[in-house]
Structure formats: structure tokens, C-alpha cells
Design a protein around this motif. Structure first.
Motif, mmCIF file in Angstrom:
data_model
loop_
_atom_site.group_PDB
_atom_site.id
_atom_site.type_symbol
_atom_site.label_atom_id
_atom_site.label_comp_id
_atom_site.label_asym_id
_atom_site.label_seq_id
_atom_site.Cartn_x
_atom_site.Cartn_y
_atom_site.Cartn_z
ATOM 1 N N THR A 1 12.462 -75.560 37.580
ATOM 2 C CA THR A 1 12.067 -76.479 36.572
ATOM 3 C C THR A 1 13.122 -76.830 35.842
ATOM 4 O O THR A 1 13.260 -78.087 35.181
ATOM 5 C CB THR A 1 11.296 -75.414 35.615
ATOM 6 O OG1 THR A 1 10.130 -75.080 36.461
ATOM 7 C CG2 THR A 1 10.693 -76.064 34.401
ATOM 8 N N GLY A 2 14.139 -76.014 35.589
ATOM 9 C CA GLY A 2 15.357 -76.343 34.702
ATOM 10 C C GLY A 2 15.944 -77.694 35.438
ATOM 11 O O GLY A 2 16.793 -78.515 34.804
ATOM 12 N N LEU A 3 16.061 -77.676 36.704
ATOM 13 C CA LEU A 3 16.951 -78.768 37.378
ATOM 14 C C LEU A 3 16.305 -79.942 37.541
ATOM 15 O O LEU A 3 16.902 -81.042 37.047
ATOM 16 C CB LEU A 3 17.133 -78.230 38.961
ATOM 17 C CG LEU A 3 17.761 -79.337 39.959
ATOM 18 C CD1 LEU A 3 19.152 -79.298 39.471
ATOM 19 C CD2 LEU A 3 17.654 -78.799 41.224
ATOM 20 N N ALA A 4 14.832 -79.963 37.548
ATOM 21 C CA ALA A 4 14.125 -81.037 37.539
ATOM 22 C C ALA A 4 14.272 -81.748 35.903
ATOM 23 O O ALA A 4 14.434 -83.035 35.631
ATOM 24 C CB ALA A 4 12.780 -80.782 37.691
ATOM 25 N N ALA A 5 14.348 -80.938 34.893
ATOM 26 C CA ALA A 5 14.473 -81.379 33.448
ATOM 27 C C ALA A 5 16.009 -81.953 33.435
ATOM 28 O O ALA A 5 15.939 -83.244 32.701
ATOM 29 C CB ALA A 5 14.411 -80.097 32.582
ATOM 30 N N LEU A 6 16.776 -81.322 34.021
ATOM 31 C CA LEU A 6 18.137 -81.838 33.765
ATOM 32 C C LEU A 6 18.342 -83.343 34.503
ATOM 33 O O LEU A 6 18.968 -84.156 34.127
ATOM 34 C CB LEU A 6 19.295 -80.838 34.373
ATOM 35 C CG LEU A 6 19.337 -79.466 33.632
ATOM 36 C CD1 LEU A 6 20.280 -78.653 34.017
ATOM 37 C CD2 LEU A 6 19.691 -79.962 32.279
ATOM 38 N N LEU B 1 31.230 -71.267 38.852
ATOM 39 C CA LEU B 1 30.100 -72.018 39.065
ATOM 40 C C LEU B 1 28.984 -71.811 38.030
ATOM 41 O O LEU B 1 28.541 -72.679 37.188
ATOM 42 C CB LEU B 1 29.590 -72.433 40.154
ATOM 43 C CG LEU B 1 30.586 -73.092 41.305
ATOM 44 C CD1 LEU B 1 29.962 -73.346 42.595
ATOM 45 C CD2 LEU B 1 30.950 -74.489 40.756
ATOM 46 N N ALA B 2 28.557 -70.493 38.144
ATOM 47 C CA ALA B 2 27.488 -69.984 37.286
ATOM 48 C C ALA B 2 27.906 -70.062 35.570
ATOM 49 O O ALA B 2 26.987 -70.256 34.997
ATOM 50 C CB ALA B 2 26.986 -68.424 37.760
ATOM 51 N N GLN B 3 29.217 -69.802 35.440
ATOM 52 C CA GLN B 3 29.813 -69.663 34.054
ATOM 53 C C GLN B 3 29.665 -71.294 33.522
ATOM 54 O O GLN B 3 29.408 -71.149 32.245
ATOM 55 C CB GLN B 3 31.113 -69.000 33.888
ATOM 56 C CG GLN B 3 31.654 -68.894 32.525
ATOM 57 C CD GLN B 3 30.739 -67.758 31.952
ATOM 58 O OE1 GLN B 3 29.956 -66.993 32.435
ATOM 59 N NE2 GLN B 3 31.167 -67.610 30.672
ATOM 60 N N THR B 4 29.975 -72.116 34.359
ATOM 61 C CA THR B 4 30.221 -73.443 33.853
ATOM 62 C C THR B 4 28.690 -73.862 33.503
ATOM 63 O O THR B 4 28.502 -74.520 32.528
ATOM 64 C CB THR B 4 30.474 -74.452 35.055
ATOM 65 O OG1 THR B 4 31.749 -74.006 35.412
ATOM 66 C CG2 THR B 4 30.488 -76.044 34.677
ATOM 67 N N THR B 5 27.589 -73.513 34.242
ATOM 68 C CA THR B 5 26.327 -74.061 34.054
ATOM 69 C C THR B 5 25.693 -73.225 32.593
ATOM 70 O O THR B 5 24.939 -73.960 31.833
ATOM 71 C CB THR B 5 25.198 -73.539 35.180
ATOM 72 O OG1 THR B 5 25.271 -72.276 35.174
ATOM 73 C CG2 THR B 5 25.761 -74.431 36.441
ATOM 74 N N LEU B 6 26.212 -72.181 32.554
ATOM 75 C CA LEU B 6 26.072 -71.460 31.395
ATOM 76 C C LEU B 6 26.464 -71.985 29.851
ATOM 77 O O LEU B 6 26.069 -71.981 28.888
ATOM 78 C CB LEU B 6 26.052 -69.960 31.388
ATOM 79 C CG LEU B 6 25.260 -69.134 32.361
ATOM 80 C CD1 LEU B 6 25.801 -67.721 32.593
ATOM 81 C CD2 LEU B 6 23.654 -69.283 32.115
ATOM 82 N N LEU C 1 17.727 -75.210 27.204
ATOM 83 C CA LEU C 1 17.178 -74.435 27.824
ATOM 84 C C LEU C 1 17.330 -74.496 29.594
ATOM 85 O O LEU C 1 17.202 -73.749 30.277
ATOM 86 C CB LEU C 1 15.695 -74.243 27.636
ATOM 87 C CG LEU C 1 14.631 -73.565 28.294
ATOM 88 C CD1 LEU C 1 15.183 -71.818 28.071
ATOM 89 C CD2 LEU C 1 13.388 -73.854 27.661
ATOM 90 N N SER C 2 17.493 -75.907 29.772
ATOM 91 C CA SER C 2 17.269 -76.290 31.174
ATOM 92 C C SER C 2 18.660 -75.803 31.673
ATOM 93 O O SER C 2 18.540 -75.185 32.807
ATOM 94 C CB SER C 2 17.359 -77.569 31.275
ATOM 95 O OG SER C 2 15.804 -78.089 30.727
ATOM 96 N N PHE C 3 19.694 -76.145 31.020
ATOM 97 C CA PHE C 3 20.921 -75.501 31.751
ATOM 98 C C PHE C 3 21.147 -74.042 31.968
ATOM 99 O O PHE C 3 21.516 -73.463 32.943
ATOM 100 C CB PHE C 3 22.213 -76.007 30.919
ATOM 101 C CG PHE C 3 22.744 -77.325 31.161
ATOM 102 C CD1 PHE C 3 23.593 -77.565 32.476
ATOM 103 C CD2 PHE C 3 22.496 -78.431 30.470
ATOM 104 C CE1 PHE C 3 24.036 -78.871 32.733
ATOM 105 C CE2 PHE C 3 22.970 -79.714 30.628
ATOM 106 C CZ PHE C 3 23.829 -79.789 31.715
ATOM 107 N N THR C 4 20.392 -73.335 30.643
ATOM 108 C CA THR C 4 20.338 -71.727 30.893
ATOM 109 C C THR C 4 19.505 -71.559 31.956
ATOM 110 O O THR C 4 19.864 -70.609 32.737
ATOM 111 C CB THR C 4 19.780 -71.368 29.766
ATOM 112 O OG1 THR C 4 20.498 -71.607 28.502
ATOM 113 C CG2 THR C 4 19.686 -69.567 29.702
ATOM 114 N N LEU C 5 18.625 -72.021 32.349
ATOM 115 C CA LEU C 5 17.616 -71.738 33.452
ATOM 116 C C LEU C 5 18.580 -71.903 34.696
ATOM 117 O O LEU C 5 18.232 -71.245 35.792
ATOM 118 C CB LEU C 5 16.440 -72.602 33.421
ATOM 119 C CG LEU C 5 15.232 -72.098 32.282
ATOM 120 C CD1 LEU C 5 13.916 -72.950 32.416
ATOM 121 C CD2 LEU C 5 14.905 -70.545 32.493
ATOM 122 N N CYS C 6 19.024 -73.232 34.930
ATOM 123 C CA CYS C 6 19.621 -73.407 35.992
ATOM 124 C C CYS C 6 20.982 -72.313 36.326
ATOM 125 O O CYS C 6 21.043 -72.077 37.481
ATOM 126 C CB CYS C 6 20.317 -74.809 35.939
ATOM 127 S SG CYS C 6 19.178 -76.019 36.110
#
Length: 303
Positions: free
Chosen positions: A37-42, A219-224, A282-287
Motif C-alpha cells: 500500500t505504501g509503495l503504491a501511494a509513493l 537501505l531500510a534506514q534510508t526509506t525511514l 506514512l507511505s515511506f514509513t510503511l515501505c
């Protein structure tokens, strides 16, 4: 008559391994509905930002050719109303996505890059060098990030580069701490000792052995970090420390505050950019959470 197949070369084998790793990652990522869902929103936000000149035109930011009256309520012609200059607020929100996403991404990349370099080198070299770096990191950790960013943005010229630099150089300590801890864990493994015994230098060990193992964490830290960078950009713009010549979501909130939208009850001036900021964060946090779980299956199983 039998035919023999020539063995694949090292590069072909490496490509196959990378392809299999990417395929496993996507399979794990797809299991997280919130991440999808977050990826689709982004993707929707990114496409909208890239196509903004085609959707709303490049002259939407002009205050001299505003199509409406100042502070018009939402209507058929202006679905989100107009701002204090009579500009279409829906078009401004769409155009502001370009700046907010750009600043958020670049500031997050800068922050994570600094944190990764500090964390890897501090975990690899140890000694006085690591002690000094960690004391500097601790100083940045105890200091409020927003206060440091405000101070840096105040003494420098008001531009997007200043905002990106202010956010990037003040929000890296958390990444540095996480990467250093992971680097210490990697450096304790036997194959690192074998690489050093075979003549591998510091650069070889850090780039060929340590970096690939800490890259999932980076990579995970970058998205957050992108979500927090977007919020920081909005905060700096709201405080009047952004670039006044560009339109961003934080800048729209600053304009709404200066126009007295809160006291006047002009909700359409405040809600759209605020909701856009919240949805992107929120979308980036979900991703980010989905990426973290996909790269570390044990973490996903423990939740």
C-alpha cells in the motif's frame, strides 16, 4: 553425440545471485500488505510530481496571473479553493510535491551516506579514531536535531541546497550508531580474519565484505529517513527558513499562517498540504518497515 555446456563465468554467476536475491526480496516484500500500500501511494505521488508541469502547467506559481480571487472557498472551478494570492490550491499542492519529495530524498541520502561512512570507519578502525567519531556522534545525538537544522539554515542563504544540507548534516547520528554496531558484528566473523590474512587492506575489507553486509540496514534506514526529512523540510519552510521562491507543502502552510487562515477558518488552505505531508511520511514509513522485514526475515517473524 553429447554436448557439454561451458561453465558460467564469475560475472554471470554474480548476476544470477543478485537476481535470485532480488527475487527473494520482492517475494518477501509482497507478503506485507502495508508495504505494498505504501509503495503504491509513493508511486502515485512520484508520477504526479514528475507530471506536474503537464497536469497544472509551469505558470501556476505566478502571483501576477492568478486565476481566482484571494482565499476563495472550494468550488467546481477550484476543488481545493485558492490561496491568498488567488492561485489554484490544488495545482499548488501538486506542484509542491516536486520540491518536498526532492528535498526529502536528497536530504535522506545525504544523512544516511554520512552515517554509513562514520559507522563503517568507526567500526573498522577502532582505537582513538573511533572514540573521537563516537564522541562527536554522541554530541549530535544529545542536541535537538531541529534546533541544529534551524541554526544552520539561519546562518546560510535561503535556498533548497541550504535546507537539504541543514537536514542531512544534523540527522545522521542514529544511522552511524546502527551501522557501527552492524560493522562490529560483521568484523568479528571468521572470513574477515581470512581476508586480512590473505592481504586484504582496509579499503578491500570495508567495501567488499563489510559494506554488502550492512547495505540492507542502510537501505531500510534510508526509506525511514525520507519521511522524517520531508517533515523537517516542512517544519523549516513553516518557520520561514525555506526558499521563498519555490512552492512546497511546508511553504504553503507558512503562507496559510501568514494569511491568518487559522483564525479566519479557511480550512482548505491548511488541510490539503498537511494531509499530503502526512500521507507521504506514512507511505515511506510503511515501505521502510516492509523493507526492514523483507531484508531480515527473523525480524518479521518476531513481530
Amino acid at each position: 553425440m553429447s554436448t557439454s555446456v561451458a561453465p558460467a563465468g564469475p560475472r554471470a554467476l554474480a548476476r544470477r545471485r543478485r537476481w535470485r536475491s532480488a527475487k527473494r526480496f520482492w517475494q518477501r516484500y509482497r507478503a506485507h500488505r502495508a508495504g505494498i500500500t505504501g509503495l503504491a501511494a509513493l508511486v502515485l505521488f512520484a508520477v504526479t510530481a514528475l507530471a506536474a508541469p503537464l497536469i497544472v502547467g509551469s505558470d501556476i506559481t505566478s502571483v501576477t496571473d492568478a486565476p481566482g480571487a484571494p482565499l476563495e472557498a472550494p468550488s467546481g472551478q477550484f476543488p481545493l479553493g485558492t490561496d491568498r494570492f488567488g492561485r489554484n490550491l490544488l495545482a499548488l499542492v501538486i506542484w509542491g510535491a516536486r520540491v518536498s519529495l526532492l528535498v526529502g530524498l536528497l536530504a535522506a541520502v545525504l544523512s544516511v551516506a554520512i552515517g554509513a561512512v562514520v559507522g563503517i570507519t568507526a567500526g573498522h578502525f577502532r582505537g582513538v579514531y573511533a572514540t573521537v567519531l563516537m564522541r562527536v556522534t554522541d554530541w549530535f545525538l544529545v542536541m535537538p536535531t531541529l534546533v541544529l537544522a534551524i541554526a544552520l539554515a539561519t546562518v546560510m542563504s535561503r535556498s533548497l541546497g541550504t535546507v537539504i544540507l541543514a537536514i542531512g548534516v544534523t540527522s545522521w547520528p542514529t544511522t552511524a550508531r546502527l551501522v557501527r554496531a552492524q560493522t562490529l558484528a560483521v568484523e568479528s566473523r571468521p572470513y574477515i580474519e581470512r581476508a586480512k590474512a590473505l592481504g586484504g587492506g582496509h579499503w578491500h575489507v570495508m567495501t567488499r565484505h563489510v559494506l554488502p553486509n550492512v547495505m540492507p540496514l542502510i537501505l531500510a534506514q534510508t526509506t525511514l529517513m525520507v519521511s522524517s526529512s520531508i517533515l523537517s523540510e516542512a517544519t523549516l519552510a513553516f518557520l520561514g527558513l525555506g526558499d521563498p521562491t519555490v512552492v512546497s507543502w511546508g511553504g504553503l502552510l507558512q503562507d496559510a499562517r501568514e494569511a491568518g487562515a487559522v483564525s479566519a477558518g479557511d480550512w482548505w488552505y491548511l488541510v490539503p498540504p498537511g494531509v499530503a505531508i502526512a500521507l507521504v511520511a506514512l507511505s515511506f514509513t510503511l515501505c521502510g518497515r516492509a523493507v526492514e522485514s523483507a531484508l531480515n526475515p527473523r525480524l518479521g517473524a518476531s513481530r
